[in-house]
Write an enzyme that holds these catalytic residues in place. Structure first.
Site, mmCIF file in Angstrom:
data_model
loop_
_atom_site.group_PDB
_atom_site.id
_atom_site.type_symbol
_atom_site.label_atom_id
_atom_site.label_comp_id
_atom_site.label_asym_id
_atom_site.label_seq_id
_atom_site.Cartn_x
_atom_site.Cartn_y
_atom_site.Cartn_z
ATOM 1 N N ASP A 141 0.739 -0.727 -0.107
ATOM 2 C CA ASP A 141 -0.334 -0.150 0.088
ATOM 3 C C ASP A 141 0.560 1.256 0.419
ATOM 4 O OD1 ASP A 141 -2.987 -1.126 0.910
ATOM 5 O OD2 ASP A 141 -1.160 -2.571 1.238
ATOM 6 N N ASN A 158 -6.820 -4.153 -4.160
ATOM 7 C CA ASN A 158 -8.110 -3.504 -5.350
ATOM 8 C C ASN A 158 -7.277 -2.242 -5.964
ATOM 9 O OD1 ASN A 158 -7.483 -2.698 -2.176
ATOM 10 N ND2 ASN A 158 -8.751 -1.244 -2.591
ATOM 11 N N HIS A 162 -11.338 -3.295 6.755
ATOM 12 C CA HIS A 162 -11.668 -4.370 6.445
ATOM 13 C C HIS A 162 -11.488 -6.106 7.444
ATOM 14 C CE1 HIS A 162 -10.118 -2.005 3.023
ATOM 15 N NE2 HIS A 162 -8.793 -1.482 3.747
ATOM 16 N N HIS A 165 -2.988 -3.907 2.589
ATOM 17 C CA HIS A 165 -4.363 -4.210 2.362
ATOM 18 C C HIS A 165 -4.979 -3.277 3.781
ATOM 19 C CE1 HIS A 165 -8.459 -3.169 0.992
ATOM 20 N NE2 HIS A 165 -8.953 -4.615 1.176
ATOM 21 N N VAL A 166 -4.643 -3.665 5.084
ATOM 22 C CA VAL A 166 -4.911 -3.133 6.184
ATOM 23 C C VAL A 166 -3.742 -2.064 6.319
ATOM 24 C CG1 VAL A 166 -5.636 -2.978 8.660
ATOM 25 C CG2 VAL A 166 -6.914 -4.155 7.744
#
Length: 612
Positions: free
Chosen positions: A222, A306, A400, A427-428
């Site tokens: 990320d 994503n 999430h 993601h997190v």
């Protein structure tokens, strides 16, 4: 004779004491140094380091006008050069871009056949490498490899949204390389004036072998391109890794217009009436230029997140156009038919990169490929198996939380059966390391799951935990962008009858909301040092946010019988001790010290028997 025997008897205690002194000093060397724990000390009591309120939760995007994001070469010279490992260290991918991308309403894509895709390379610098870029250098390098090129477009058939067509993206696979060897290369088109890049170099990864490992493996997720992102990359580069794992959500190009560069919470700040979120593709070009100094000399392995979905066209029917075109990955070499999942070897580590945004069901192609890939792993050759995908299965943050339960329920048993050692996810936007766990139950044979989605993107750091009062999301929240909902209410343990824990879960060992990156140093077939570095800390070896030795127990955690493929370490590919990392040297020195101690012990025993 009696006098001699008497003298012998009386000198024995003193001589034995003198022999024991160096032995005691030797044994002191094996006391713990630095207090670094191991997973054998676990499971650990869950710990949370509170968010430092003196730090900002996010930062602004770096503007495209920044010199670090500007083109470094004029067409037809290559730019955005990057490397990627192949399935084994005898080959490697080189990628780059030529020509200029276009943004507008009516565009004419470049012709990818109009320029060659060539890499000139050899194990020694070219004799004329000091010459200017563009001069013909075929005679200076013993090898030339050729590949393919493509152009992709991001199309928005809606009034007000700007279309994009890329420069020419080149991918060339070098083959016949020797492992653990430095090579020098130039890429581009040797037939054109100024058609070649300046000379670069890279070192191939070690050959699969239980005693050969990459010096350091950097892991980041990320990332984005903010002030925090640049700090992360700066710290990561200082750690001098020989491989980089990028676990999804690279550029956040799909939010550059959305956030306006300042985190503004709007669907599309530029075009608020657009039926689809705009993905501003020039951010990809700027990000690749920013990463080039690192990625052009160190293989960077990516997996989709994503933010790489980037829907386009009518109804968003086309997805992942940027990801699919820009990155070379060893899909075909590892038996995969998709860039969304693949595997590769780096010394004694087998890396598996899985796709969370393509079919992961047991009846699907990815699951079938994963099963075959795990069955082919020979743990006598690659003892370590490390898996990565974007969306975590174990996560105690509100963000999430239980989002990818469906994927966990489909695939976790297969990874556990084959004793995958470590799992990295993003993601997190925070850091969390788990105790060894399987099916939400502490298990000494489960993988160590690590969330490293704290690279520094525009969406800010996550600070709320699902077990904080009032922070438990509802089962209808955190709907994944791919797949369905498979949320659980727990039927046993501390969370029995609940959707969330009322305290930090026992499988969560340590968590902290800070930006940073991680470094994995595999020491030998059983020990690997994991270190998490926080951006706010002053750079240095003693400045770590979290550190632990991850220890394999193959004798305790037995594998089921599998068919294996034997892979030898070709000469001269097996690296010598001189190329070892600091962690490896420490263990190797320890093994030498242990051998020395064994010699001392043997000497003491012999002397003791002699005197007696």
């Amino acid at each position: 004779m009696a006098a001699a025997a008497n003298l012998h008897h009386h000198r024995h205690p003193h001589c034995l004491l003198l022999l024991l002194l160096p032995l005691s000093s030797c044994l002191l060397l094996f006391q713990p140094v630095g207090g670094i724990p191991t997973t054998l000390d676990g499971p650990f009591t869950p710990a949370t380091r509170a968010f430092d309120r003196s730090l900002r939760r996010g930062s602004e995007d770096v503007p495209l006008s920044d010199a670090r994001l500007a083109p470094r070469a004029r067409p037809p010279s290559p730019e955005q050069i990057s490397l990627a490992a192949s399935a084994n260290p005898t080959s490697l991918w080189v990628s780059w871009v030529t020509g200029r991308a276009q943004v507008g309403s009516h565009l004419t894509p470049l012709d990818p056949t109009s320029i060659r895709s060539e890499v000139l390379y050899g194990a020694r610098p070219s004799s004329s490498s000091a010459a200017g870029a563009g001069e013909k250098e075929e005679d200076g390098y013993p090898h030339v490899a050729r590949g393919s090129a493509e152009v992709y477009s991001q199309l928005y058939p809606y009034p007000g949204l700007l279309n994009y067509t890329s420069g020419v993206i080149h991918h060339v696979r070098l083959s016949g390389l020797a492992p653990s060897t430095r090579y020098y290369y130039r890429c581009g088109d040797s037939s054109l004036k100024a058609g070649l890049s300046e000379e670069r170099s890279f070192t191939t990864l070690p050959a699969p072998a239980p005693g050969a490992y990459p010096r350091r493996v950097a892991v980041v997720g990320d990332l984005g391109l903010t002030g925090n992102s640049t700090s992360t990359v700066d710290h990561l580069a200082r750690n001098d890794p020989s491989l980089v794992l990028m676990v999804g959500d690279m550029t956040y190009a799909n939010q550059y217009r959305t956030t306006g560069g300042r985190g503004v919470p709007c669907f599309s700040c530029s075009f608020p009436d657009a039926p689809i979120r705009e993905s501003y593709q020039p951010r990809w070009d700027g990000w690749a230029r920013f990463m080039e100094p690192l990625a052009s000399r160190i293989p960077m392995m990516v997996i989709e997140g994503n933010h790489e979905i980037e829907p386009q066209g009518h109804g968003g029917a086309v997805t992942f156009a940027s990801y699919s075109a820009r990155f070379a990955v060893p899909a075909e070499e590892s038996g995969s038919n998709s860039k969304f999942y693949y595997s590769f070897d780096a010394g004694g580590i087998h890396f598996i990169m899985l796709g969370a945004y393509v079919d992961y069901n047991r009846t699907g192609a990815q699951y079938s490929w994963l099963k075959k890939d795990l069955q082919r792993v020979d743990r006598a050759v690659t003892p370590w198996v490390v898996a990565s995908w974007h969306s975590p299965w174990y996560n105690s943050y509100s963000s999430h939380y239980q989002e990818f339960e469906c994927m966990r329920q489909e695939m976790e048993g297969l990874l556990y059966q084959h004793r995958v050692d470590i799992v990295f996810s993003g993601h997190v936007h925070a850091y969390e390391r788990m105790n060894r766990v399987f099916n939400y139950t502490l298990d000494p044979c489960g993988p160590v799951y690590i969330i490293i989605g704290d690279g520094g993107n525009i969406e800010k750091i996550d600070i709320d935990h699902a077990d904080d009062p009032g922070k438990c999301p509802s089962p209808g929240d955190n709907h994944p962008e791919f797949g369905g909902l498979c949320h659980l209410n727990f039927t046993s343990g501390p969370a029995k009858g609940k959707f969330c824990w009322e305290r930090q879960p026992e499988w969560s060992a340590f968590r902290e909301s800070s930006f940073g990156h991680g470094i994995l140093e595999v020491v030998n077939s059983t020990y690997a040092l994991w270190t998490w570095h926080r951006n706010q800390d002053t750079y240095g070896e003693d400045s770590v946010g979290d550190q632990i030795y991850i220890v394999r127990q193959p004798d305790k955690c037995l594998l089921q019988p599998t068919s294996v493929i034997s892979r030898d370490c070709p000469s001269p590919g097996c690296p010598s001790l001189s190329s070892s990392s600091g962690a490896q040297q420490a263990v190797q020195n320890g093994e030498l010290l242990w051998a020395t101690c064994m010699i001392l012990i043997s000497t003491v025993l012999k002397e003791h028997l002699y005197f007696y």
